[in-house]
Scaffold this motif. Structure first.
Motif, PDB file in Angstrom:
ATOM      1  N   VAL A  90     -97.756  12.188 -28.106  1.00  0.00           N
ATOM      2  CA  VAL A  90     -97.418  12.258 -29.632  1.00  0.00           C
ATOM      3  C   VAL A  90     -97.978  13.810 -30.157  1.00  0.00           C
ATOM      4  O   VAL A  90     -97.445  14.160 -31.187  1.00  0.00           O
ATOM      5  CB  VAL A  90     -98.222  11.386 -30.414  1.00  0.00           C
ATOM      6  N   ASN A  91     -98.480  14.238 -29.256  1.00  0.00           N
ATOM      7  CA  ASN A  91     -99.152  15.576 -29.606  1.00  0.00           C
ATOM      8  C   ASN A  91     -99.320  16.516 -28.515  1.00  0.00           C
ATOM      9  O   ASN A  91    -100.005  15.972 -27.344  1.00  0.00           O
ATOM     10  CB  ASN A  91    -100.493  15.607 -30.462  1.00  0.00           C
ATOM     11  N   THR A  92     -98.544  17.814 -28.191  1.00  0.00           N
ATOM     12  CA  THR A  92     -98.951  18.516 -26.870  1.00  0.00           C
ATOM     13  C   THR A  92    -100.098  19.516 -27.097  1.00  0.00           C
ATOM     14  O   THR A  92    -100.363  20.080 -26.308  1.00  0.00           O
ATOM     15  CB  THR A  92     -97.557  18.962 -26.537  1.00  0.00           C
ATOM     16  N   GLU A  93    -100.597  19.492 -28.363  1.00  0.00           N
ATOM     17  CA  GLU A  93    -101.764  20.555 -28.805  1.00  0.00           C
ATOM     18  C   GLU A  93    -103.305  20.021 -28.850  1.00  0.00           C
ATOM     19  O   GLU A  93    -104.209  20.726 -28.600  1.00  0.00           O
ATOM     20  CB  GLU A  93    -101.322  21.116 -30.046  1.00  0.00           C
ATOM     21  N   ARG A  94    -103.235  18.450 -28.999  1.00  0.00           N
ATOM     22  CA  ARG A  94    -104.445  18.238 -29.369  1.00  0.00           C
ATOM     23  C   ARG A  94    -104.479  16.735 -28.772  1.00  0.00           C
ATOM     24  O   ARG A  94    -103.593  16.048 -28.508  1.00  0.00           O
ATOM     25  CB  ARG A  94    -104.853  17.867 -30.959  1.00  0.00           C
ATOM     26  N   LEU A  95    -105.748  16.486 -28.260  1.00  0.00           N
ATOM     27  CA  LEU A  95    -106.043  15.175 -27.848  1.00  0.00           C
ATOM     28  C   LEU A  95    -105.988  13.978 -28.685  1.00  0.00           C
ATOM     29  O   LEU A  95    -106.877  14.101 -29.856  1.00  0.00           O
ATOM     30  CB  LEU A  95    -107.528  15.118 -26.977  1.00  0.00           C
ATOM     31  N   THR A  96    -105.039  13.162 -28.714  1.00  0.00           N
ATOM     32  CA  THR A  96    -104.768  12.263 -29.785  1.00  0.00           C
ATOM     33  C   THR A  96    -104.719  10.531 -29.245  1.00  0.00           C
ATOM     34  O   THR A  96    -104.368  10.409 -28.105  1.00  0.00           O
ATOM     35  CB  THR A  96    -103.168  12.388 -30.347  1.00  0.00           C
ATOM     36  N   THR A  97    -105.190   9.993 -30.230  1.00  0.00           N
ATOM     37  CA  THR A  97    -105.277   8.468 -29.937  1.00  0.00           C
ATOM     38  C   THR A  97    -104.133   7.866 -30.431  1.00  0.00           C
ATOM     39  O   THR A  97    -103.799   8.056 -31.798  1.00  0.00           O
ATOM     40  CB  THR A  97    -106.525   7.690 -30.543  1.00  0.00           C
ATOM     41  N   ALA A  98    -103.339   7.268 -29.755  1.00  0.00           N
ATOM     42  CA  ALA A  98    -101.887   6.604 -30.249  1.00  0.00           C
ATOM     43  C   ALA A  98    -101.416   5.851 -28.878  1.00  0.00           C
ATOM     44  O   ALA A  98    -102.233   5.406 -27.924  1.00  0.00           O
ATOM     45  CB  ALA A  98    -100.892   7.681 -30.242  1.00  0.00           C
ATOM     46  N   GLY A  99    -100.194   5.307 -28.988  1.00  0.00           N
ATOM     47  CA  GLY A  99     -99.795   4.356 -28.044  1.00  0.00           C
ATOM     48  C   GLY A  99    -100.085   2.700 -28.267  1.00  0.00           C
ATOM     49  O   GLY A  99    -100.729   2.553 -29.045  1.00  0.00           O
ATOM     50  N   PRO A 100     -99.567   2.032 -27.430  1.00  0.00           N
ATOM     51  CA  PRO A 100     -99.731   0.552 -27.419  1.00  0.00           C
ATOM     52  C   PRO A 100    -101.179  -0.017 -27.397  1.00  0.00           C
ATOM     53  O   PRO A 100    -101.843   0.471 -26.300  1.00  0.00           O
ATOM     54  CB  PRO A 100     -99.069   0.007 -26.215  1.00  0.00           C
ATOM     55  N   TRP A 101    -101.736  -0.642 -28.626  1.00  0.00           N
ATOM     56  CA  TRP A 101    -102.962  -1.252 -28.332  1.00  0.00           C
ATOM     57  C   TRP A 101    -103.017  -2.542 -27.723  1.00  0.00           C
ATOM     58  O   TRP A 101    -103.880  -2.882 -26.996  1.00  0.00           O
ATOM     59  CB  TRP A 101    -103.438  -1.409 -30.137  1.00  0.00           C
ATOM     60  N   SER A 102    -101.940  -3.293 -28.070  1.00  0.00           N
ATOM     61  CA  SER A 102    -101.824  -4.616 -27.362  1.00  0.00           C
ATOM     62  C   SER A 102    -100.302  -4.659 -26.919  1.00  0.00           C
ATOM     63  O   SER A 102     -99.369  -4.309 -27.784  1.00  0.00           O
ATOM     64  CB  SER A 102    -101.891  -5.743 -28.524  1.00  0.00           C
ATOM     65  N   ALA A 103    -100.198  -5.407 -25.777  1.00  0.00           N
ATOM     66  CA  ALA A 103     -98.758  -5.771 -25.366  1.00  0.00           C
ATOM     67  C   ALA A 103     -98.730  -7.034 -24.770  1.00  0.00           C
ATOM     68  O   ALA A 103     -99.399  -7.454 -24.000  1.00  0.00           O
ATOM     69  CB  ALA A 103     -98.455  -4.761 -24.161  1.00  0.00           C
ATOM     70  N   TYR A 104     -98.288  -7.915 -25.257  1.00  0.00           N
ATOM     71  CA  TYR A 104     -98.196  -9.646 -25.088  1.00  0.00           C
ATOM     72  C   TYR A 104     -96.685  -9.979 -24.937  1.00  0.00           C
ATOM     73  O   TYR A 104     -95.783  -9.472 -25.590  1.00  0.00           O
ATOM     74  CB  TYR A 104     -98.748 -10.326 -25.982  1.00  0.00           C
ATOM     75  N   TYR A 105     -96.699 -10.987 -23.884  1.00  0.00           N
ATOM     76  CA  TYR A 105     -95.398 -11.463 -23.670  1.00  0.00           C
ATOM     77  C   TYR A 105     -95.394 -13.060 -24.501  1.00  0.00           C
ATOM     78  O   TYR A 105     -96.247 -13.673 -24.575  1.00  0.00           O
ATOM     79  CB  TYR A 105     -95.345 -12.165 -22.107  1.00  0.00           C
ATOM     80  N   TYR A 106     -94.386 -13.122 -25.452  1.00  0.00           N
ATOM     81  CA  TYR A 106     -94.342 -14.433 -26.193  1.00  0.00           C
ATOM     82  C   TYR A 106     -92.638 -14.949 -26.240  1.00  0.00           C
ATOM     83  O   TYR A 106     -91.963 -14.074 -26.587  1.00  0.00           O
ATOM     84  CB  TYR A 106     -94.663 -14.045 -27.529  1.00  0.00           C
ATOM     85  N   ASN A 107     -92.668 -16.088 -25.667  1.00  0.00           N
ATOM     86  CA  ASN A 107     -91.232 -16.805 -25.847  1.00  0.00           C
ATOM     87  C   ASN A 107     -90.157 -15.702 -25.454  1.00  0.00           C
ATOM     88  O   ASN A 107     -89.098 -15.742 -26.270  1.00  0.00           O
ATOM     89  CB  ASN A 107     -91.228 -17.382 -27.320  1.00  0.00           C
ATOM     90  N   GLY A 108     -90.279 -15.075 -24.351  1.00  0.00           N
ATOM     91  CA  GLY A 108     -88.947 -14.295 -23.675  1.00  0.00           C
ATOM     92  C   GLY A 108     -89.034 -13.013 -24.090  1.00  0.00           C
ATOM     93  O   GLY A 108     -88.122 -12.379 -23.554  1.00  0.00           O
TER      94      GLY A 108
END
Length: 502
Positions: free
Chosen positions: A440-458
């Motif tokens: 998300v940023n090529t100049e600074r170390l940044t917190t981002a991206g998926p916090w949770s990824a869950y499978y639910y009903n397909g």
């Protein structure tokens, strides 16, 4: 532009600069990944990196070793159906829960309810402003539960931040009535020692028990005193949730002295978090079992008596694990996957310098019977794609994909994206699908991206810290049988017995 699987991306040169070596040294001597003041009160900021690191990232993008900034890449067996950006709640997106046709998205500023009856076009049903990190979220029947782990002026949704050293400050659990999904009503609040970083539900017919995980006590904190070597247990009557109250504080790590009996951390075990509570607990009510990820320890315990959980086994990994973060049982309850939150969710740990074993998942078999069961380590698993040193990457929340006869899970890795991996062979886990965005940023170390990824009903649902709510479709012969499994409700930390719940 969307790219399919690119063989060149399997091995990357990232993470070998001198700055990465400095990061590794810092991680080896780091203290606990403690709860911090509410990040939801301010936009996500980055940390400066040196020009050498920035140049390395630019070169890696130009050479096709990593995707470009915000560019989406994925394996051929995953389709990205839709992204729903953040709206009225600009804070950090956190956990997810599900019920019927609804998805409930936690956010440091409150929570959002989606109608996912059409997964390709989720619709917002409600957005509730109620700041208080990290707003870990779960649902049971007509009740929604929200964790507050930042020191607030009071228990209301209009509260402001307040120093934790003040006795009047409040942290704990909030309870909402969601019988009308478009108009949630705040009905109860329960203060708990050291707040509520995460929580797990043990649902019963007349009551819901809540296991509250929190940590990092301090003698200067009036409501968070050491050793804090257990969990708060809250009992919520379904028909009278306003009567919710703490009914106990079972000690999970008994021991002599002010620090209790958990992992002592540094200097005894350098680079390992001192155990002063639990970070997260996954319960398996159908088996009366729970697995606790407790900073410096992993534990297996019985919840046959939900008000008095009993520890069966306790394990440590003082070589490669820094902070035991979360846990997932397999369907047969003879394995547990523990995650390691190396760097506290604020460092670039998915690179060549850190390597494949640190900041990884640990796969443990459960051997024996009854209260004599033991956790036996089998292997580590870490995503095989190196990330840029401007990308915070960490093993985070995931769930089983319910395939009969196989152990497969989907997992969030912050800017490492979403990974689907098979641990049917405990000693040889392997990734079978992935989805990720470029930095998300090529100049600074940044917190981002998926916090949770869950499978639910397909489908796979992912709550991206910065980008919003993503829906993915997984099409693979190894996971296709899961499409026939349908749940009425899913709180991943209250793991269902998938093949008896539909």
């Amino acid at each position: 532009m969307i790219l399919l699987h690119n063989p060149r991306m399997r091995r990357r040169r990232l993470g070998v600069a001198a700055t990465a070596a400095g990061l590794l040294a810092a991680l080896l001597t780091a203290g606990p990944a403690a709860a911090t003041p509410d990040p939801g009160d301010a936009p996500i900021a980055g940390q400066k990196v040196d020009e050498r690191t920035r140049a390395e990232v630019r070169t890696a993008i130009a050479d096709g070793e990593i995707p470009g900034q915000d560019e989406i890449v994925h394996s051929a067996n995953i389709e990205h159906l839709v992204n729903v950006p953040k709206d009225a709640l600009p804070g950090t997106n956190s956990d997810l829960a599900f019920q019927g046709k609804y998805a409930f998205s936690g956010n440091y500023d409150g929570f959002r309810i989606f109608d996912i009856s059409n997964p390709r076009a989720p619709k917002t049903v409600a957005q509730v402003l109620c700041p208080g990190s990290q707003n870990d979220i779960s649902v049971s029947g007509d009740l929604l539960f929200l964790s507050t782990d930042s020191s607030r002026s009071d228990s209301s949704c209009n509260s402001t931040t307040q120093p934790v050293t003040e006795k009047s400050s409040w942290e704990g659990m909030k309870v909402f009535d969601i019988s009308d999904k478009a108009n949630p009503k705040y009905v109860a609040a329960v203060e708990t020692a050291c707040g509520s970083h995460t929580h797990s539900l043990v649902p019963e017919r007349g009551n819901v028990y809540i296991y509250v995980s929190s940590y990092s006590p301090n003698a200067a904190y009036p409501d968070c005193q050491p050793p804090h070597d257990g969990i708060s247990v809250i009992k919520v009557p379904r028909k009278a949730p306003e009567q919710a109250a703490v009914v106990g504080f079972p000690v999970l790590f008994p021991g002599e002295g002010p620090d209790g009996g958990g992992n002592p951390g540094a200097p005894t075990n350098p680079g390992v978090s001192k155990t002063t509570g639990c970070h997260d607990i996954t319960v398996l009510p159908s088996r009366d079992l729970a697995a606790g990820a407790c900073m410096g320890d992993g534990i297996l315990f019985s919840i046959r008596d939900p008000e008095h959980p009993k520890v069966i086994d306790q394990v440590q990994d003082n070589v490669n694990f820094a902070f035991w973060h979360s846990a997932t049982f397999n369907q047969k309850a003879n394995k547990v996957v523990f995650t390691d939150e190396l760097g506290g969710g604020g460092a670039a740990t998915c690179n060549a310098e850190i390597g494949p074993d640190r900041g990884a998942d640990g796969v443990y078999d459960i051997v024996g019977k009854g209260d004599k069961r033991k956790l036996v380590f089998r292997s580590y698993f870490k995503i095989p794609r190196h990330q840029a040193d401007t990308e915070v990457c960490v093993a985070h929340n995931g769930s089983l994909i319910p395939v009969p006869g196989r152990d497969i899970m989907v997992q969030a890795w912050y800017q490492g994206g979403v990974s689907v991996w098979d641990f049917t062979d405990s000693s040889h886990p392997k990734e079978i699908a992935y989805f990720e965005r470029g930095p998300v940023n090529t100049e600074r170390l940044t917190t981002a991206g998926p916090w949770s990824a869950y499978y639910y009903n397909g489908h796979i649902y992912s709550n991206d810290i910065a980008k919003g709510f993503d829906v993915l479709k997984l099409s693979d012969r190894r996971t296709d049988p899961a499409r026939w499994v349908r749940l009425r409700e899913l709180n991943v930390q209250t793991q269902p017995d998938y093949f008896f719940d539909y």
